[in-house]
Enzyme design. Structure first.
Site, PDB file in Angstrom:
ATOM      1  N   GLY A  88       0.797  -1.226   0.000  1.00  0.00           N
ATOM      2  CA  GLY A  88       0.000   0.000   0.000  1.00  0.00           C
ATOM      3  C   GLY A  88       0.829   1.274   0.000  1.00  0.00           C
ATOM      4  N   SER A  89       2.034   1.219  -0.577  1.00  0.00           N
ATOM      5  CA  SER A  89       2.828   2.456  -0.591  1.00  0.00           C
ATOM      6  C   SER A  89       2.182   3.506  -1.503  1.00  0.00           C
ATOM      7  CB  SER A  89       4.277   2.170  -0.999  1.00  0.00           C
ATOM      8  OG  SER A  89       4.361   1.797  -2.345  1.00  0.00           O
ATOM      9  N   ASN A  90       1.489   3.066  -2.547  1.00  0.00           N
ATOM     10  CA  ASN A  90       0.777   4.030  -3.395  1.00  0.00           C
ATOM     11  C   ASN A  90      -0.440   4.616  -2.671  1.00  0.00           C
ATOM     12  OD1 ASN A  90       1.940   4.373  -6.247  1.00  0.00           O
ATOM     13  ND2 ASN A  90       2.129   2.172  -5.870  1.00  0.00           N
ATOM     14  N   ILE A 108      -7.088  -9.886 -11.834  1.00  0.00           N
ATOM     15  CA  ILE A 108      -7.697  -9.328 -13.032  1.00  0.00           C
ATOM     16  C   ILE A 108      -9.206  -9.330 -12.807  1.00  0.00           C
ATOM     17  CG2 ILE A 108      -8.072  -9.692 -15.493  1.00  0.00           C
ATOM     18  CD1 ILE A 108      -5.264 -11.179 -15.387  1.00  0.00           C
ATOM     19  N   HIS A 123       1.186   0.688 -13.566  1.00  0.00           N
ATOM     20  CA  HIS A 123       1.970  -0.457 -14.012  1.00  0.00           C
ATOM     21  C   HIS A 123       3.450  -0.073 -14.031  1.00  0.00           C
ATOM     22  CE1 HIS A 123       2.686  -4.250 -16.021  1.00  0.00           C
ATOM     23  NE2 HIS A 123       3.493  -3.614 -16.838  1.00  0.00           N
ATOM     24  N   GLU A 140     -11.129  -4.029 -20.945  1.00  0.00           N
ATOM     25  CA  GLU A 140     -11.351  -5.483 -20.831  1.00  0.00           C
ATOM     26  C   GLU A 140     -10.092  -6.325 -21.044  1.00  0.00           C
ATOM     27  OE1 GLU A 140     -12.650  -4.059 -24.897  1.00  0.00           O
ATOM     28  OE2 GLU A 140     -12.819  -3.395 -22.824  1.00  0.00           O
ATOM     29  N   VAL A 200      -5.861  -6.985 -20.290  1.00  0.00           N
ATOM     30  CA  VAL A 200      -4.911  -6.759 -19.196  1.00  0.00           C
ATOM     31  C   VAL A 200      -3.832  -5.741 -19.600  1.00  0.00           C
ATOM     32  CG1 VAL A 200      -3.208  -7.862 -17.697  1.00  0.00           C
ATOM     33  CG2 VAL A 200      -5.300  -9.083 -18.321  1.00  0.00           C
ATOM     34  N   ASP A 201      -3.609  -4.743 -18.738  1.00  0.00           N
ATOM     35  CA  ASP A 201      -2.564  -3.727 -18.938  1.00  0.00           C
ATOM     36  C   ASP A 201      -2.663  -3.088 -20.322  1.00  0.00           C
ATOM     37  OD1 ASP A 201      -1.577  -4.256 -16.394  1.00  0.00           O
ATOM     38  OD2 ASP A 201      -0.173  -5.765 -17.103  1.00  0.00           O
ATOM     39  N   GLU A 260       6.289   6.427  -9.172  1.00  0.00           N
ATOM     40  CA  GLU A 260       4.867   6.105  -8.983  1.00  0.00           C
ATOM     41  C   GLU A 260       4.226   6.995  -7.923  1.00  0.00           C
ATOM     42  OE1 GLU A 260       4.744   1.319 -10.031  1.00  0.00           O
ATOM     43  OE2 GLU A 260       4.518   1.952  -7.967  1.00  0.00           O
TER      44      GLU A 260
HETATM   45  C1  GRF Z   1       3.553  -0.986  -7.635  1.00  0.00           C
HETATM   46  O1  GRF Z   1       4.906  -0.945  -7.962  1.00  0.00           O
HETATM   47  C2  GRF Z   1       2.719  -1.108  -8.886  1.00  0.00           C
HETATM   48  O2  GRF Z   1       3.314  -0.598 -10.029  1.00  0.00           O
HETATM   49  C3  GRF Z   1       2.558  -2.600  -9.016  1.00  0.00           C
HETATM   50  O3  GRF Z   1       2.489  -3.078  -7.689  1.00  0.00           O
HETATM   51  C4  GRF Z   1       3.191  -2.219  -6.820  1.00  0.00           C
HETATM   52  C5  GRF Z   1       2.302  -1.895  -5.648  1.00  0.00           C
HETATM   53  O4  GRF Z   1       2.979  -1.385  -4.581  1.00  0.00           O
HETATM   54  N1  GRF Z   1       1.388  -2.891  -9.832  1.00  0.00           N
HETATM   55  P1  GRF Z   1       2.226  -0.833  -3.296  1.00  0.00           P
HETATM   56  O5  GRF Z   1       1.343  -1.944  -2.741  1.00  0.00           O
HETATM   57  O6  GRF Z   1       1.449   0.400  -3.666  1.00  0.00           O
HETATM   58  O7  GRF Z   1       3.337  -0.535  -2.343  1.00  0.00           O
END
Ligand code: GRF
Length: 198
Positions: free
Chosen positions: A7-9, A88, A105, A138, A140-141, A170
């Site tokens: 959950g760093s994002n 997905i 991504h 629909e 992936v990526d 990110e």
């Molecule tokens: C991120 O690097 C994202 O690009 C990938 O998974 C990671 C998630 O990291 N899809 P976090 O859980 O937000 O730390």
């Protein structure tokens, strides 16, 4: 926000909201596909409601996605932010939230889609990889690209080192994109995302 990991994002988005009063979208719920991940602890610390829709409790992707959608609807969610969410979603989610699901991504799509983007970029020997934020469709990526930023690959990089550098980007890029989407500043025309305000 949908998560599967640290959950760093999630943290970056919460921090960005704290720093910017005009980033006023309410983070309604954090949903994880598994128990015991760091992102759930972070949600608890922030006082954000959290739910687990446990992947292994469902017979297939369709049933799992239906449960995710029910949870999101229960919280009146308008925008879905995937951050390290390792599942997905099936058609139902895309139909219920058209151009309203964001994903991040760790590569410059369409290069290196899939769950091992950082390792794949390193193994291929590219000199530059990066970060892509896109709407989910629909495939992936694959959906319309909201923003991309390059990250150089260094000679001494391991996947862990490279991923760490990618995550630094990110954590700056994703809040900016989420803020724009939540403020109605992104318009999608075909595969093109138009920013009305930066
Ligand atoms: C991120 O690097 C994202 O690009 C990938 O998974 C990671 C998630 O990291 N899809 P976090 O859980 O937000 O730390």
């Amino acid at each position: 926000m949908l998560i599967s990991g640290s959950g760093s994002n999630l943290q970056a988005i919460v921090d960005a909201q704290a720093d910017d009063p005009s980033f006023s979208a309410e983070l309604a719920v954090v949903v994880s596909d598994r128990f015991g991940v760091g992102g759930l602890l972070r949600a608890e610390t922030f006082g954000i409601p959290s739910e687990v829709v446990n992947w292994s409790d469902y017979p297939d992707r369709t049933a799992f996605t239906a449960a995710i959608c029910q949870t999101l609807v229960r919280y009146d969610v308008e925008l879905v932010v995937l951050a390290g969410f390792m599942r997905i979603l099936s058609e139902e989610a895309i139909q219920r939230f058209p151009n309203a699901i964001l994903n991040i991504h760790p590569a410059l799509l369409p290069a290196f889609p899939g769950a091992h983007a950082v390792e794949d970029a390193l193994a291929y020997g590219v000199k530059t990889t990066g970060v892509t934020v896109h709407f989910v469709d629909e495939h992936v990526d694959h959906g319309p690209i909201i923003a991309q930023e390059p990250v150089p690959v260094m000679a001494a990089d391991t996947a862990a080192l490279l991923h760490k550098r990618i995550q630094t980007i990110e954590h700056r890029l994703y809040p900016k994109c989420v803020r724009a989407a939540a403020s109605g500043h992104l318009r999608v025309e075909g595969r093109t995302v138009i920013w009305n305000e930066r």
